[in-house]
Design a protein around this motif. Structure first.
Motif, PDB file in Angstrom:
ATOM      1  N   ILE A 138      -9.349 -18.041 -17.863  1.00 48.45           N
ATOM      2  CA  ILE A 138      -9.602 -17.460 -16.536  1.00 48.45           C
ATOM      3  C   ILE A 138      -8.303 -16.959 -15.928  1.00 48.45           C
ATOM      4  CG2 ILE A 138     -10.332 -17.982 -14.184  1.00 48.45           C
ATOM      5  CD1 ILE A 138     -12.363 -19.951 -15.379  1.00 48.45           C
ATOM      6  N   SER A 150      -6.991 -13.817 -17.419  1.00 47.68           N
ATOM      7  CA  SER A 150      -7.770 -12.603 -17.146  1.00 47.68           C
ATOM      8  C   SER A 150      -7.096 -11.704 -16.116  1.00 47.68           C
ATOM      9  CB  SER A 150      -9.179 -12.985 -16.665  1.00 47.68           C
ATOM     10  OG  SER A 150      -9.114 -13.622 -15.384  1.00 47.68           O
ATOM     11  N   SER A 151      -6.213 -12.278 -15.312  1.00 46.33           N
ATOM     12  CA  SER A 151      -5.511 -11.465 -14.305  1.00 46.33           C
ATOM     13  C   SER A 151      -4.559 -10.464 -14.950  1.00 46.33           C
ATOM     14  CB  SER A 151      -4.730 -12.374 -13.344  1.00 46.33           C
ATOM     15  OG  SER A 151      -3.759 -13.128 -14.056  1.00 46.33           O
ATOM     16  N   PHE A 155     -13.782 -12.765 -18.705  1.00 50.38           N
ATOM     17  CA  PHE A 155     -13.537 -13.193 -17.328  1.00 50.38           C
ATOM     18  C   PHE A 155     -12.976 -12.057 -16.477  1.00 50.38           C
ATOM     19  CE2 PHE A 155     -13.458 -17.614 -19.093  1.00 50.38           C
ATOM     20  CZ  PHE A 155     -14.515 -18.089 -18.330  1.00 50.38           C
ATOM     21  N   SER A 156     -12.256 -11.142 -17.116  1.00 51.28           N
ATOM     22  CA  SER A 156     -11.766  -9.985 -16.351  1.00 51.28           C
ATOM     23  C   SER A 156     -12.931  -9.104 -15.918  1.00 51.28           C
ATOM     24  CB  SER A 156     -10.759  -9.186 -17.182  1.00 51.28           C
ATOM     25  OG  SER A 156     -11.375  -8.548 -18.278  1.00 51.28           O
ATOM     26  N   SER A 163     -14.731 -10.906 -13.029  1.00 57.79           N
ATOM     27  CA  SER A 163     -13.962 -10.734 -11.790  1.00 57.79           C
ATOM     28  C   SER A 163     -14.138  -9.320 -11.241  1.00 57.79           C
ATOM     29  CB  SER A 163     -12.476 -11.021 -12.054  1.00 57.79           C
ATOM     30  OG  SER A 163     -12.283 -12.365 -12.434  1.00 57.79           O
ATOM     31  N   ASN A 220      -9.260 -19.270  -8.322  1.00 58.72           N
ATOM     32  CA  ASN A 220     -10.310 -18.305  -8.636  1.00 58.72           C
ATOM     33  C   ASN A 220     -11.669 -19.013  -8.550  1.00 58.72           C
ATOM     34  OD1 ASN A 220     -12.184 -16.635 -10.121  1.00 58.72           O
ATOM     35  ND2 ASN A 220     -10.431 -15.585 -11.016  1.00 58.72           N
ATOM     36  N   GLY A 243     -17.211  -9.054  -9.407  1.00 65.10           N
ATOM     37  CA  GLY A 243     -17.286  -9.915  -8.228  1.00 65.10           C
ATOM     38  C   GLY A 243     -18.137 -11.151  -8.441  1.00 65.10           C
ATOM     39  N   GLU A 275     -18.910 -14.961  -9.062  1.00 70.72           N
ATOM     40  CA  GLU A 275     -18.184 -16.180  -8.720  1.00 70.72           C
ATOM     41  C   GLU A 275     -18.690 -17.403  -9.481  1.00 70.72           C
ATOM     42  OE1 GLU A 275     -18.141 -16.755  -4.529  1.00 70.72           O
ATOM     43  OE2 GLU A 275     -16.841 -15.027  -4.151  1.00 70.72           O
ATOM     44  N   LEU A 316     -14.258 -18.575 -10.194  1.00 72.96           N
ATOM     45  CA  LEU A 316     -14.738 -18.871 -11.546  1.00 72.96           C
ATOM     46  C   LEU A 316     -14.114 -20.166 -12.066  1.00 72.96           C
ATOM     47  CD1 LEU A 316     -14.565 -15.279 -13.094  1.00 72.96           C
ATOM     48  CD2 LEU A 316     -16.640 -16.576 -12.559  1.00 72.96           C
ATOM     49  N   GLU A 317     -12.862 -20.409 -11.702  1.00 73.74           N
ATOM     50  CA  GLU A 317     -12.188 -21.643 -12.120  1.00 73.74           C
ATOM     51  C   GLU A 317     -12.846 -22.850 -11.471  1.00 73.74           C
ATOM     52  OE1 GLU A 317      -7.820 -23.696 -11.519  1.00 73.74           O
ATOM     53  OE2 GLU A 317      -7.906 -21.526 -11.882  1.00 73.74           O
TER      54      GLU A 317
END
Length: 632
Positions: free
Chosen positions: A495, A498-499, A563-564, A567, A473, A570, A572, A475-476
């Protein structure tokens, strides 16, 4: 001069080498009696006999030595009175004397003060065994360099027996060290006694004053009773003050630990740095656990820290501590240590009551649910108002129950385990008979180790970036460049979690956009959870964010719900409003660390010895590689 002549030497069938040695001895002149003793003792070592002081004569009317005799340790015999004495409490010492006549006698020359040979006998009435030489008393001594090394090893946490092992390794063999375990134990006993002599507190205060000379920002404060005896003391060096400026939002301390011969509470003020490692803000020792002593300690702590109050504190359950915090730090949030509560639970409760009470401490629930659960708990176990400990715990519920502490700033910590860890480290090297000097020395050593650990982590973080997969990701990947490695792993976990969340809808009102984050079906056991995340924007940039779980407010780490949302939008790169600088490598960028602070140099001479020894060690190691230099 009197003594054995050359003709008398012939009666002993002396060789030419022995006669030359004899003439060399009798022709010596010494600048002092001590020099004469050292010369004779050096002569005795290869001869395999031990030397002791014997008869002496003073110049009439003065205390100035006129004559001094040094003899073989086996000279004379045990006095008869020791053989006829009765009702001895101790076992008599073994017999070592056999009437040996070997000796050296010197006399001081008036005017010059030089000492010359007067009498010399070099014939022994006992065998001289080469194997016994390392064990002979006059040759078993620690030289000054060995004493300095032994003291440093002791400060490093080694016990006396371990120091002896290190010395033997350093010299190659036990017989090359020059002393044995008993001599080392005796040295440490005399060393401590010499430093203290009833002046333990005075020695510590003198050390503190010397620290001020080396470190202008070093702070210490103490109080005394009406008779001038030390009651309380607190100290913090410049590095501790820098650390507090950067990480003083949470302070942990415990006054229940005692590791000294006076049974005084030892109170370290502990925090967590950007690597989530232990740091020390200061150390206090108080005379008792009264409210007044704790108030004095907290006021001294704040004075050292420019009267900057911590945001939160975690302490043991001591009533005096709670009252002192309420008075001295009224705006500071205070919670009780869960570890101490657990210890009290074990004393007061048994299963299944113990297991149910733990649920009241740790289970995440609302305040209303807690109050209902508490009522059910009391009813189930028939607890009345007369149960003193249970009633007291209920009154303090806002300081220990997750239902009340949720959403409050404690960085995810529930106990003062970091304080316990430091105390444990000290306790591993010391016992309850130690003096204040011991305590100060070893606490400084522990602080030095803690700072070394932080410096190592800083160096590693400054020269590396945590690994992330190519398909990770964005963000990661961004988090890996922002946070310290330890905190990156915590952020990465959020992070990736968050998925499991999806944004079902969002609404906008009064400049705030609210996102509804819901757990996806089938995730985490299928239970359906919903959290609302509020965001504010300045143009297209996010400048504020809040989640109902309050993880960011409590632990200074963005939650998976935030974090969700990022994401979903969008994004980053993690917005600045989501990052708390205390967990990043920039946490101490504005402060210059004192790397030389707290090196526990207890004398200027010791500091000079360290510098010269370290330089000499490098030079000697280089020289050892050359056979030619070895022969020089």
């Amino acid at each position: 001069m009197s003594g054995l002549s050359v003709s008398e030497m012939d009666g002993y069938n002396a060789s030419m080498e022995e006669m030359e040695e004899y003439h060399m001895m009798v022709s010596q002149m010494f600048g002092s009696v001590e020099e004469g003793y050292e010369h004779y003792n050096s002569y005795a070592k290869p001869k395999r006999f031990s030397v002791r002081l014997d008869d002496k004569e003073y110049i009439s009317g003065t205390m100035e030595l006129k004559r001094r005799r040094f003899c073989c340790s086996k000279e004379g015999y045990r006095l008869e009175k020791y053989f006829v004495a009765k009702d001895k409490k101790r076992e008599p010492r073994v017999l070592t004397r056999c009437g040996c006549k070997a000796m050296l006698e010197i006399q001081r020359e008036p005017g010059t003060g030089l000492c010359f040979f007067k009498n010399f006998v070099d014939v022994h009435s006992h065998p001289l065994d080469p194997k016994q030489s390392p064990f002979l008393r006059s040759h078993r001594r620690l030289n000054n360099a060995q004493k300095a090394d032994a003291v440093e090893y002791g400060l490093g946490g080694l016990r006396t027996c371990q120091i002896m092992e290190v010395m033997e390794k350093h010299h190659g063999r036990y017989d090359q060290v020059g002393f044995f375990s008993r001599d080392l134990y005796n040295f440490f006993a005399k060393y401590k006694k010499k430093r203290l002599l009833g002046r333990d507190a005075e020695f510590v205060l003198n050390h503190m004053r010397a620290q001020v000379e080396r470190d202008a920002e070093f702070f210490f404060k103490y109080s005394t009773d009406d008779e001038g005896h030390l009651r309380n003391i607190f100290w913090a060096d410049s590095q501790s003050q820098i650390d507090y400026e950067a990480f003083g939002d949470l302070v942990v301390f415990d006054s229940t630990y005692r590791v000294n011969r006076y049974n005084l509470p030892f109170v370290p003020f502990i925090g967590v740095n950007h690597h989530r490692s232990t740091i020390v803000f200061g150390v206090g020792i108080v005379s008792d656990e009264t409210v007044s002593s704790h108030e004095w300690l907290l006021q001294s702590f704040l004075e050292a820290m420019s009267h900057k109050n911590p945001r939160s504190v975690i302490t043991d359950g001591d009533a005096a501590t709670r009252k002192a915090i309420k008075k001295v730090m009224p705006r500071t949030d205070h919670r009780l240590c869960s570890w101490h509560i657990e210890q009290n639970m074990i004393r007061h409760l048994r299963n299944p009551m113990l297991r149910d009470f733990r649920k009241l401490i740790y289970r995440k629930m609302g305040v209303y649910e807690f109050e209902r659960s508490w009522a059910q708990f009391k009813e189930k176990y028939e607890i009345t108002e007369q149960a003193a400990w249970m009633s007291r715990m209920y009154k303090l519920r806002k300081r220990w129950s997750a239902a009340y502490t949720n959403g409050r700033y404690f960085l995810g910590m529930q106990s003062n385990q970091r304080s316990e860890s430091l105390n444990s480290r000290l306790h591993n090297h010391l016992d309850r008979k130690m003096s204040l000097v011991d305590l100060v020395e070893h606490s400084e050593h522990c602080m030095s180790c803690i700072r070394r650990n932080e410096a190592e982590l800083d160096a590693k973080a400054a020269n590396s970036v945590p690994f992330t997969r190519i398909d990770a990701n964005p963000l990661e990947k961004n988090a890996a460049c922002i946070y310290t490695p330890k905190m990156f792993r915590k952020v990465r976990y959020c992070i990736r979690r968050s998925s499991a969340w999806e944004i079902e809808e969002h609404t906008e009102r009064d400049g705030l956009v609210t996102y509804r984050a819901a757990l996806k079906e089938g995730a985490e056991g299928g239970s359906r959870h919903v959290f609302f995340v509020e965001c504010s924007f300045h143009g297209s940039s996010m400048n504020g964010i809040f989640c109902g779980c309050r993880k960011l407010e409590c632990e200074a780490v963005p939650c998976s719900h935030i974090f969700s949302v990022l994401s979903f939008l969008g994004v980053e790169t993690i917005p600045p409003c989501c990052v708390r600088i205390r967990w990043t490598m920039q946490a101490k960028a504005a402060f210059v660390s004192e790397t030389n602070a707290n090196t526990h140099v207890w004398s200027e001479e010791m500091g000079h010895y360290r510098q010269m020894r370290n330089k000499a060690s490098v030079a000697l190691f280089k020289a050892s590689k050359s056979e030619e230099r070895l022969q020089q």
